[in-house]
Design a protein around this motif. Structure first.
Motif, PDB file in Angstrom:
ATOM      1  N   GLU A 198     -33.580  -0.938 -23.302  1.00  0.00           N
ATOM      2  CA  GLU A 198     -33.825  -2.191 -22.984  1.00  0.00           C
ATOM      3  C   GLU A 198     -34.804  -2.601 -23.683  1.00  0.00           C
ATOM      4  N   CYS A 199     -34.639  -3.892 -23.937  1.00  0.00           N
ATOM      5  CA  CYS A 199     -35.769  -4.596 -24.781  1.00  0.00           C
ATOM      6  C   CYS A 199     -37.198  -4.675 -24.152  1.00  0.00           C
ATOM      7  N   ALA A 200     -38.152  -4.359 -24.915  1.00  0.00           N
ATOM      8  CA  ALA A 200     -39.607  -4.043 -24.506  1.00  0.00           C
ATOM      9  C   ALA A 200     -40.234  -5.178 -23.942  1.00  0.00           C
ATOM     10  N   ARG A 201     -39.602  -6.733 -24.614  1.00  0.00           N
ATOM     11  CA  ARG A 201     -40.006  -7.963 -24.171  1.00  0.00           C
ATOM     12  C   ARG A 201     -39.122  -8.576 -23.126  1.00  0.00           C
ATOM     13  N   CYS A 202     -38.022  -8.557 -23.330  1.00  0.00           N
ATOM     14  CA  CYS A 202     -36.962  -9.515 -22.616  1.00  0.00           C
ATOM     15  C   CYS A 202     -36.236  -8.717 -21.583  1.00  0.00           C
ATOM     16  N   LEU A 203     -36.440  -7.496 -21.554  1.00  0.00           N
ATOM     17  CA  LEU A 203     -35.672  -6.636 -20.694  1.00  0.00           C
ATOM     18  C   LEU A 203     -34.258  -6.643 -20.712  1.00  0.00           C
ATOM     19  N   LEU A 238     -37.127  -3.623 -29.503  1.00  0.00           N
ATOM     20  CA  LEU A 238     -36.915  -4.884 -29.453  1.00  0.00           C
ATOM     21  C   LEU A 238     -35.707  -5.269 -29.731  1.00  0.00           C
ATOM     22  N   CYS A 239     -35.007  -6.269 -29.126  1.00  0.00           N
ATOM     23  CA  CYS A 239     -33.546  -6.625 -29.211  1.00  0.00           C
ATOM     24  C   CYS A 239     -33.636  -7.280 -30.499  1.00  0.00           C
ATOM     25  N   ASP A 240     -34.524  -8.121 -30.914  1.00  0.00           N
ATOM     26  CA  ASP A 240     -34.843  -8.828 -32.144  1.00  0.00           C
ATOM     27  C   ASP A 240     -36.532  -9.003 -32.508  1.00  0.00           C
ATOM     28  N   ASN A 253     -37.904 -11.010 -33.421  1.00  0.00           N
ATOM     29  CA  ASN A 253     -38.489 -12.375 -32.966  1.00  0.00           C
ATOM     30  C   ASN A 253     -38.145 -12.813 -31.527  1.00  0.00           C
ATOM     31  N   CYS A 254     -37.842 -11.623 -30.665  1.00  0.00           N
ATOM     32  CA  CYS A 254     -37.521 -11.764 -29.201  1.00  0.00           C
ATOM     33  C   CYS A 254     -38.699 -12.696 -28.576  1.00  0.00           C
ATOM     34  N   GLN A 255     -38.369 -13.517 -27.867  1.00  0.00           N
ATOM     35  CA  GLN A 255     -39.505 -14.411 -27.241  1.00  0.00           C
ATOM     36  C   GLN A 255     -39.973 -13.892 -25.884  1.00  0.00           C
ATOM     37  N   LEU A 266     -36.969 -16.398 -22.424  1.00  0.00           N
ATOM     38  CA  LEU A 266     -37.112 -17.391 -23.321  1.00  0.00           C
ATOM     39  C   LEU A 266     -36.342 -17.568 -24.368  1.00  0.00           C
ATOM     40  N   ASN A 267     -35.422 -16.290 -24.589  1.00  0.00           N
ATOM     41  CA  ASN A 267     -34.511 -16.637 -25.793  1.00  0.00           C
ATOM     42  C   ASN A 267     -33.573 -17.068 -25.454  1.00  0.00           C
ATOM     43  N   LEU A 268     -33.220 -17.196 -24.122  1.00  0.00           N
ATOM     44  CA  LEU A 268     -31.992 -17.989 -23.426  1.00  0.00           C
ATOM     45  C   LEU A 268     -32.039 -19.513 -22.656  1.00  0.00           C
TER      46      LEU A 268
END
Ligand SMILES: [Zn+2]
Ligand SMILES: [Zn+2]
Length: 171
Positions: free
Chosen positions: A66-71, A127-129, A131-133, A143-145
């Motif tokens: 699970e991405c630490a920023r966007c879940l 992190l999924c990326d 630059n994950c927002q 905020l990525n989508l």
């Protein structure tokens, strides 16, 4: 995952190739809150160099995090270059445990060695990326989508009325 070193030990061959496609338990990844996305593939080439067998190859699998920023869930690719030496326990005094993996008998179980390599390759903060927002702390928008909806929050009609009085405008 076991590699059989019998032929190498008996020197009937100089090298041997191994290929595995195994399922590892997700329990290993519990501290990372991850799970395997599929099997663990291992290709290994082992060469006899006298007392020591030299092993090289690679390990490939994926871990769902699970991405630490966007879940959002994403697959983290695990590609590890393997490189280690193997020696029989009869040579225990000639090598340290950092230098070689000791084996007694013909079979070497490399499972725990590989598990350790996998754990060492995993990120503490997945992190999924890069630059994950992430999510907006206000409206929770990914905020990525999508864009932040904080400014569109429903305005209390009573405040709206007050605004009209202040500006003297009618709607
Ligand atoms: Zn993310
Ligand atoms: Zn927002």
């Amino acid at each position: 995952m076991k590699i059989n070193l019998k032929e190498l030990k008996q020197k009937t061959v100089d090298s041997e190739d191994y290929s595995f496609n195994a399922r590892f338990s997700d329990e290993l990844l519990l501290p990372f809150r991850g799970r395997f996305s599929g099997p663990v593939n291992v290709e290994l080439h082992v060469e006899s160099t006298g007392k020591v067998f030299w092993a090289a190859g690679d390990l490939r699998t994926g871990v769902v995090f699970e991405c630490a920023r966007c879940l959002e869930e994403f697959i983290f690719p695990v590609n590890i270059e393997l490189n280690f030496n193997i020696a029989d326990t009869v040579y225990r005094n000639d090598f340290t445990e950092e230098e070689v993996v000791f084996v007694s008998g013909d079979e070497l179980d490399i499972t725990s060695y590989l598990e350790e390599e996998i754990l060492l390759s995993l990120p503490m903060q997945p992190l999924c990326d890069e630059n994950c927002q992430g999510l907006c702390a206000g409206c929770g928008a990914n905020l990525n989508l999508e864009s932040c909806r904080c400014s569109e929050k429903e305005i209390d009609p009573r405040w709206e009325k007050l605004k009209q009085l202040k500006t003297g405008k009618e709607v």
